[in-house]
Design an enzyme around this catalytic site. Sequence first.
Site, PDB file in Angstrom:
ATOM      1  N   ASP A  34       0.879  -1.160  -0.049  1.00  0.00           N
ATOM      2  CA  ASP A  34      -0.018   0.154   0.065  1.00  0.00           C
ATOM      3  C   ASP A  34       0.933   1.203  -0.140  1.00  0.00           C
ATOM      4  OD1 ASP A  34      -1.682  -2.308   0.376  1.00  0.00           O
ATOM      5  OD2 ASP A  34      -3.120  -0.985   1.630  1.00  0.00           O
ATOM      6  N   LYS A  87      -6.906   3.376  -3.217  1.00  0.00           N
ATOM      7  CA  LYS A  87      -7.148   3.302  -1.749  1.00  0.00           C
ATOM      8  C   LYS A  87      -7.668   4.791  -1.362  1.00  0.00           C
ATOM      9  CE  LYS A  87      -5.199   2.146   2.779  1.00  0.00           C
ATOM     10  NZ  LYS A  87      -4.139   1.337   3.440  1.00  0.00           N
ATOM     11  N   LYS A  89     -10.410   0.298  -2.072  1.00  0.00           N
ATOM     12  CA  LYS A  89     -10.221   0.007  -0.517  1.00  0.00           C
ATOM     13  C   LYS A  89     -10.515   1.368   0.129  1.00  0.00           C
ATOM     14  CE  LYS A  89      -6.872  -1.297   2.806  1.00  0.00           C
ATOM     15  NZ  LYS A  89      -5.456  -1.716   3.068  1.00  0.00           N
TER      16      LYS A  89
END
Length: 323
Positions: free
Chosen positions: A159, A223, A259
């Site tokens: 991430d 995300k 996400k």
Amino acid sequence: MTTTDLADVTASDAALRRFLHGLPGVDAVGLQARAAALGTRSIKTSAKAYAIDLAISMIDLTTLEGADTPGKVRALAAKAARPDPTDPAVPRVAAVCVYSDMVATAKAALAASGASGTSGGAGIRVASVATAFPAGRAARSVKLADTAEAVAAGADEVDMVIDRGAFLSGRYMTVFEEIAAVRQACAGRAHLKVILENGELATYDNIRRASWLAMLAGADFIKTSTGKVAVNATHANTLLMLQAVRDFRAATGRQVGVKPAGGIRTSKDAIRYLVLVNETAGADWLAPEWFRFGASSLLNDLLMQRHKLRTGAYAGPDYVTVD
């Protein structure tokens, strides 16, 4: 949009700027109204039970604190593998998300429980934040080294955070090249989630542009946020990102996951997000491969609501662990 079209769009900073600023503007009032309307949808008990289990299976169970210890990470991994030790029917979560120096600990703990997975296979993945998370204020060489360390330690997913300063300054190619470089550092061994940090992007138009920029650069997921700023995941900004991945697949044929992270704590809220997914991107995204929740406390509420549906009564305060 063909491969040639993609190459043309990213051939230069000017071409990339023209493309991003040529995306349709966001109707903020309409977006927020749509998100609010979908948030009022009610579902029947049988569908709620399914949604709770689906939400559990989509969680990236997360600890990203300076006080993290190997013991805390091992406990988190154990909870990820058996969220409710009294009920083996409860699904496993999707991933455990930690800092890169805790990847090996998480990986070993999951392997010991028989729950370890890979970026392309079954089981629980280990996700690592990287690229000088959460601020991203570091030289690119440092960010790439951070990514390489996480992958070498066994991370199945990375991430990363985008350079918001570069993005807000209009240096889109700088951001594009950095995402592409991090993807290369993942060496085909880890999926790449790109954190936009919506709360710092200021406008919905910027969120749409950043979503497309990340996808053009090769993101496997986009995300919402780090969970470390005042504004993290919201229904409106997640809806906007779901529209982006839907439109990107229609244009390119490539599917990208979403996400939301930060501030999602209750089963009711998680189910609202699942409604957003179904009604916006479609059922193809209703799977852990394409939608995740970045969360730490959400799992406890999902377990308590699941117990209530199964037994008719809420569990006592000792039913779930204190994270």
